[in-house]
Design a protein around this motif. Structure first.
Motif, PDB file in Angstrom:
ATOM      1  N   MET A 103       0.834  -1.205   0.000  1.00  0.00           N
ATOM      2  CA  MET A 103       0.000   0.000   0.000  1.00  0.00           C
ATOM      3  C   MET A 103       0.870   1.257   0.000  1.00  0.00           C
ATOM      4  N   LYS A 104       0.437   2.257  -0.742  1.00  0.00           N
ATOM      5  CA  LYS A 104       1.118   3.553  -0.760  1.00  0.00           C
ATOM      6  C   LYS A 104       0.176   4.592  -0.149  1.00  0.00           C
ATOM      7  N   ILE A 105       0.727   5.456   0.674  1.00  0.00           N
ATOM      8  CA  ILE A 105      -0.110   6.479   1.317  1.00  0.00           C
ATOM      9  C   ILE A 105       0.343   7.874   0.884  1.00  0.00           C
ATOM     10  N   LEU A 106      -0.615   8.708   0.527  1.00  0.00           N
ATOM     11  CA  LEU A 106      -0.328  10.091   0.150  1.00  0.00           C
ATOM     12  C   LEU A 106      -0.857  11.013   1.255  1.00  0.00           C
ATOM     13  N   VAL A 107      -0.003  11.938   1.699  1.00  0.00           N
ATOM     14  CA  VAL A 107      -0.431  12.882   2.741  1.00  0.00           C
ATOM     15  C   VAL A 107      -0.258  14.318   2.245  1.00  0.00           C
ATOM     16  N   PRO A 108      -1.362  14.994   1.918  1.00  0.00           N
ATOM     17  CA  PRO A 108      -1.288  16.401   1.536  1.00  0.00           C
ATOM     18  C   PRO A 108      -1.134  17.269   2.789  1.00  0.00           C
ATOM     19  N   VAL A 109      -0.153  18.155   2.779  1.00  0.00           N
ATOM     20  CA  VAL A 109       0.067  19.017   3.941  1.00  0.00           C
ATOM     21  C   VAL A 109       0.083  20.486   3.530  1.00  0.00           C
ATOM     22  N   LYS A 110      -0.340  21.332   4.459  1.00  0.00           N
ATOM     23  CA  LYS A 110      -0.393  22.761   4.170  1.00  0.00           C
ATOM     24  C   LYS A 110       0.524  23.529   5.111  1.00  0.00           C
ATOM     25  N   ARG A 111       1.177  24.530   4.549  1.00  0.00           N
ATOM     26  CA  ARG A 111       2.021  25.432   5.335  1.00  0.00           C
ATOM     27  C   ARG A 111       1.141  26.591   5.797  1.00  0.00           C
ATOM     28  N   VAL A 112       1.095  26.793   7.102  1.00  0.00           N
ATOM     29  CA  VAL A 112       0.199  27.827   7.659  1.00  0.00           C
ATOM     30  C   VAL A 112       0.946  28.649   8.712  1.00  0.00           C
ATOM     31  N   ILE A 113       0.348  29.748   9.132  1.00  0.00           N
ATOM     32  CA  ILE A 113       0.895  30.509  10.263  1.00  0.00           C
ATOM     33  C   ILE A 113       0.780  29.626  11.504  1.00  0.00           C
ATOM     34  N   ASP A 114       1.852  29.571  12.295  1.00  0.00           N
ATOM     35  CA  ASP A 114       1.896  28.728  13.488  1.00  0.00           C
ATOM     36  C   ASP A 114       0.672  28.981  14.380  1.00  0.00           C
ATOM     37  N   ALA A 115       0.133  27.891  14.942  1.00  0.00           N
ATOM     38  CA  ALA A 115      -1.104  27.970  15.729  1.00  0.00           C
ATOM     39  C   ALA A 115      -0.974  28.882  16.953  1.00  0.00           C
ATOM     40  N   ASN A 116       0.258  29.101  17.424  1.00  0.00           N
ATOM     41  CA  ASN A 116       0.434  29.922  18.631  1.00  0.00           C
ATOM     42  C   ASN A 116       0.543  31.413  18.355  1.00  0.00           C
ATOM     43  N   ILE A 117       0.568  31.774  17.068  1.00  0.00           N
ATOM     44  CA  ILE A 117       0.708  33.189  16.713  1.00  0.00           C
ATOM     45  C   ILE A 117      -0.668  33.850  16.694  1.00  0.00           C
ATOM     46  N   ARG A 118      -0.737  35.020  17.278  1.00  0.00           N
ATOM     47  CA  ARG A 118      -1.974  35.783  17.196  1.00  0.00           C
ATOM     48  C   ARG A 118      -1.905  36.633  15.923  1.00  0.00           C
ATOM     49  N   VAL A 119      -2.750  36.344  14.954  1.00  0.00           N
ATOM     50  CA  VAL A 119      -2.631  37.020  13.655  1.00  0.00           C
ATOM     51  C   VAL A 119      -3.199  38.436  13.713  1.00  0.00           C
ATOM     52  N   THR A 160      -6.504  43.511   2.968  1.00  0.00           N
ATOM     53  CA  THR A 160      -6.495  42.493   1.910  1.00  0.00           C
ATOM     54  C   THR A 160      -6.273  41.095   2.473  1.00  0.00           C
ATOM     55  N   GLY A 161      -5.916  41.016   3.746  1.00  0.00           N
ATOM     56  CA  GLY A 161      -5.631  39.702   4.323  1.00  0.00           C
ATOM     57  C   GLY A 161      -5.014  39.891   5.692  1.00  0.00           C
ATOM     58  N   VAL A 162      -4.272  38.877   6.161  1.00  0.00           N
ATOM     59  CA  VAL A 162      -3.580  39.042   7.445  1.00  0.00           C
ATOM     60  C   VAL A 162      -2.086  39.178   7.200  1.00  0.00           C
ATOM     61  N   GLU A 163      -1.421  39.771   8.166  1.00  0.00           N
ATOM     62  CA  GLU A 163       0.023  40.014   8.099  1.00  0.00           C
ATOM     63  C   GLU A 163       0.771  38.681   8.072  1.00  0.00           C
ATOM     64  N   THR A 164       1.578  38.446   7.024  1.00  0.00           N
ATOM     65  CA  THR A 164       2.332  37.183   6.975  1.00  0.00           C
ATOM     66  C   THR A 164       3.832  37.427   6.929  1.00  0.00           C
ATOM     67  N   ALA A 165       4.248  38.699   6.783  1.00  0.00           N
ATOM     68  CA  ALA A 165       5.684  38.991   6.720  1.00  0.00           C
ATOM     69  C   ALA A 165       6.321  38.740   8.086  1.00  0.00           C
ATOM     70  N   ASN A 166       7.426  38.010   8.100  1.00  0.00           N
ATOM     71  CA  ASN A 166       8.159  37.702   9.338  1.00  0.00           C
ATOM     72  C   ASN A 166       7.320  37.015  10.406  1.00  0.00           C
ATOM     73  N   VAL A 167       6.351  36.223   9.975  1.00  0.00           N
ATOM     74  CA  VAL A 167       5.531  35.492  10.933  1.00  0.00           C
ATOM     75  C   VAL A 167       5.960  34.030  10.889  1.00  0.00           C
ATOM     76  N   LYS A 168       6.014  33.397  12.047  1.00  0.00           N
ATOM     77  CA  LYS A 168       6.441  31.996  12.104  1.00  0.00           C
ATOM     78  C   LYS A 168       5.431  31.082  11.397  1.00  0.00           C
ATOM     79  N   MET A 169       5.950  30.250  10.516  1.00  0.00           N
ATOM     80  CA  MET A 169       5.094  29.321   9.782  1.00  0.00           C
ATOM     81  C   MET A 169       5.332  27.894  10.288  1.00  0.00           C
TER      82      MET A 169
END
Ligand SMILES: Cc1cc2nc3c(=O)[nH]c(=O)nc-3n(C[C@H](O)[C@H](O)[C@H](O)COP(=O)(O)OP(=O)(O)OC[C@H]3O[C@@H](n4cnc5c(N)ncnc54)[C@H](O)[C@@H]3O)c2cc1C
Ligand SMILES: Nc1ncnc2c1ncn2[C@@H]1O[C@H](COP(=O)(O)O)[C@@H](O)[C@H]1O
Lengths: 315, 249
Positions: B1-17, B24-33
């Motif tokens: 069996m082969k398993i495929l896992v799609p993963v997403k890069r997001v702002i770290d859960a501990n960061i207050r956005v 236009t969106g949320v601040e992503t510059a210099n934010v921990k991912m």
């Protein structure tokens, strides 16, 4: 413009979430039809026909819908959309685990980009939805011909449920998948009101220390006529079952009164309760972030505070 | 069996956005991912299935900009075998992502795709359901348990009313809930080893998927803050305020 609302129901009747979804549909404007997919659902169908503002109730009473198998309900909606071309401009369901699984699945069958968890209807194409655990509100406009939407039920009132007189139409089943077999459901047996529609919610966190201490919160909830919820930490620790979890990735509640007991107030928890009318926080750490959203904070050991509160309410 | 896992890069859960000044969106510059937490759970489950001897290979796929391979490497460091990066600067919607994952799953003939139930930035909760629909494979959403058996997989789902057990055939698409497992930390030797694991690069165009947006983000706003509350010092005071001031009991 005509909207198809997918009813959520239990064996015992129509889920209140269906009424919130009809209220959201009414804000979009246009005629509203309700689809019921179920088995032996005559009583539920009759109840749906009484919801104010509903034009027609479409009912598919079939063994394929004895359990809520996403594939089977989606196939039914897809066949309806195919056979009644251009009839429905919107398909809406509550943002419960039922709707959250169903709507994206159905949307993909219809090549539509779904919109999740709307908290406001701006116009027929434009909606507001919380993102980043409710730390931002995104106003989005759908460019698809058909809009497929789940509704944050706490953001909409209940449609009036007694004065309607909708027509009832039986529709054909679209069959059942052979890829999925229902095995069983283990449902929480609570005599208390359902968490997402309760007027009062008393929630416990890691500070409760053990599941054995939850009866204390149950007693308080009963005194206030409310439901019991929990933080993720309390569920992960096995104090209470998964269906108690309030938060970004659990249930969203917005009761008149939310009492947070031994909960620190992480953003993921706040996402599920910060739209409550009145928030009470009981925590022995005066720095706990939960106090920043509480209308009434009580900096006290919960094992002192909760019994004192019970005694005071008994007076 | 082969398993495929799609993963997403997001702002770290501990960061207050923070919402951007131009809305236009949320601040992503210099934010921990970081890797989306539900995707970490997905990687962990794939590795456990492999360790139990039911799978030979775990492949990680992520769609997004040039930094995405960092997130893929995090999955490789946990123990996955190789990665696929679908490189694009486009804003991706779940339907387009599902279409791209479908192409990869078919190219790789995978037997199981494990996705997170929800990305914690957009809070969509859509991609897995969409993938199951367009692949016409059974969906196990919000699972807290999965077991390989003769008929495919026995799964337990976390639903609003409690738990639900389903039997689904193989190949299948499942999405993870929080209580499926506790993801491991990558050890230093495994982080070093991961640097040598291959990451194949492709694009939406090469996969033949049109990623034109179906949803226009009109504006992003900060939600209204709650008014500051008061502290109480006794049960009597609290009950009095709830009865006579807030009038909620
Ligand atoms: C992807 C993801 C999704 C998540 N989803 C959710 C979600 O849906 N819902 C959710 O709740 N969390 C969620 N979380 C977890 C969240 O980040 C927090 O870890 C969690 O909410 C903490 O729960 P808690 O407040 O009960 O525990 P803690 O943060 O440990 O807080 C316990 C509190 O109890 C207080 N306390 C202890 N003893 C006493 C006492 N005797 N008397 C009074 N006070 C006491 C302490 O001062 C402390 O403030 C999620 C996290 C991630 C990463
Ligand atoms: N850009 C992406 N690349 C790969 N997988 C993704 C991407 N976005 C979402 N996913 C997968 O889909 C899941 C659910 O995301 P969503 O539907 O956005 O809530 C995530 O946990 C991932 O497993």
């Amino acid at each position: 413009m005509r909207i198809l609302v997918i009813a959520e129901h239990y064996k015992s009747g129509l889920a209140p979430a269906t009424l919130n979804t009809v209220a959201a549909a009414a804000q979009v404007g246009g005629e509203i039809d309700v689809l019921i997919a179920g088995q032996d659902c005559a009583a539920i169908t009759a109840a749906a026909a009484k919801i104010a503002g509903v034009r027609k109730v479409l009912v598919c009473d079939s063994a394929s819908h004895a359990n809520e198998i996403t594939e089977n309900t989606a196939a039914l909606i897809k066949s309806l959309m195919d056979s009644r071309v251009d009839e429905y401009s919107h398909v809406m369901a509550p943002a419960s685990t039922f709707g959250k699984a169903l709507i994206p699945y159905t949307a993909a069958l219809c090549d539509v980009q779904a919109i999740s968890d709307i908290s406001e209807v701006v116009d027929a194409d434009t909606f507001v939805r919380p993102i980043y655990a409710g730390n931002a509100l995104s106003r989005v406009k759908s460019l698809d011909a058909v809009k497929m939407i789940t509704v944050r039920t706490t953001a909409f009132d209940l449609a009036e449920a007694e004065s309607g007189g909708a027509e009832i139409e039986n529709i054909d089943d679209a069959g059942a998948t052979d890829q999925v077999q229902f095995v069983e459901q283990t449902l929480g047996s609570s005599e208390r009101p359902e968490l997402t529609s309760a007027k009062v919610v008393v929630s416990g966190g890691r500070g409760m220390q053990s599941g054995d201490n939850f009866p204390m919160l149950e007693k308080l909830a009963d005194q206030l006529g409310g439901a019991v919820g929990a933080s993720r930490a309390a569920v992960d620790a096995g104090f209470v079952p998964n269906e108690y979890q309030v938060g970004q990735t659990g249930k969203v509640v917005a009761p008149d009164l939310y009492v947070a007991v031994g909960i620190s107030g992480a953003i993921q928890h706040l996402a599920g309760m910060k739209d409550s009318k009145v928030i009470v926080a009981i925590n022995h750490d005066e720095e706990a972030p939960i106090f920043q959203v509480a209308d009434y904070g009580w900096n006290e050991d919960l094992f002192v505070a909760v019994p004192a509160l019970q005694a005071e309410l008994e007076k | 069996m082969k398993i495929l896992v799609p993963v997403k890069r997001v702002i770290d859960a501990n960061i207050r956005v923070r919402v951007k000044a131009d809305h236009t969106g949320v601040e992503t510059a210099n934010v921990k991912m970081a890797m989306n937490p539900f995707c970490e759970i997905a990687v962990e489950e794939a590795l456990r299935i492999k360790q139990a001897g039911h799978a030979e290979e775990v492949i990680i796929v992520s769609a997004g900009p040039a930094k995405c391979p960092e997130t893929i490497r995090a999955g490789l460091a946990m123990g996955a075998d190789r990665g696929v990066h679908i490189e694009t600067e486009a804003v991706l919607e779940p339907l387009a992502i599902a279409k791209m994952i479908k192409v990869i799953a078919e190219q790789e003939s995978t037997d199981l795709v494990i996705l997170g139930k929800q990305s914690i930035d957009d809070d969509n909760n859509q991609t897995g359901q969409m993938l199951a629909a367009i692949m016409q494979r059974p969906l196990g959403s919000y699972i807290s348990k999965i077991e390989r058996n003769d008929g495919g997989f026995a799964i337990t789902r976390e639903i609003d009313a409690g738990l639900e057990k389903l039997q689904i055939t193989c190949p299948a698409v499942v999405t993870t809930d929080l209580r499926l497992n506790e993801p491991r930390y990558a050890s230093l030797p495994n982080i070093m080893k991961a640097k040598k694991k291959p990451i194949q690069v492709t694009t939406p165009q090469q996969l033949g998927v049109n990623v034109t947006n179906r949803i226009e983000v009109v504006e992003v706003n900060t939600p209204p803050a709650r008014d500051a509350g008061v502290m109480v010092a006794s049960a009597a005071e609290l009950v009095d305020k709830l009865r006579n001031e807030a009038k909620v009991i």
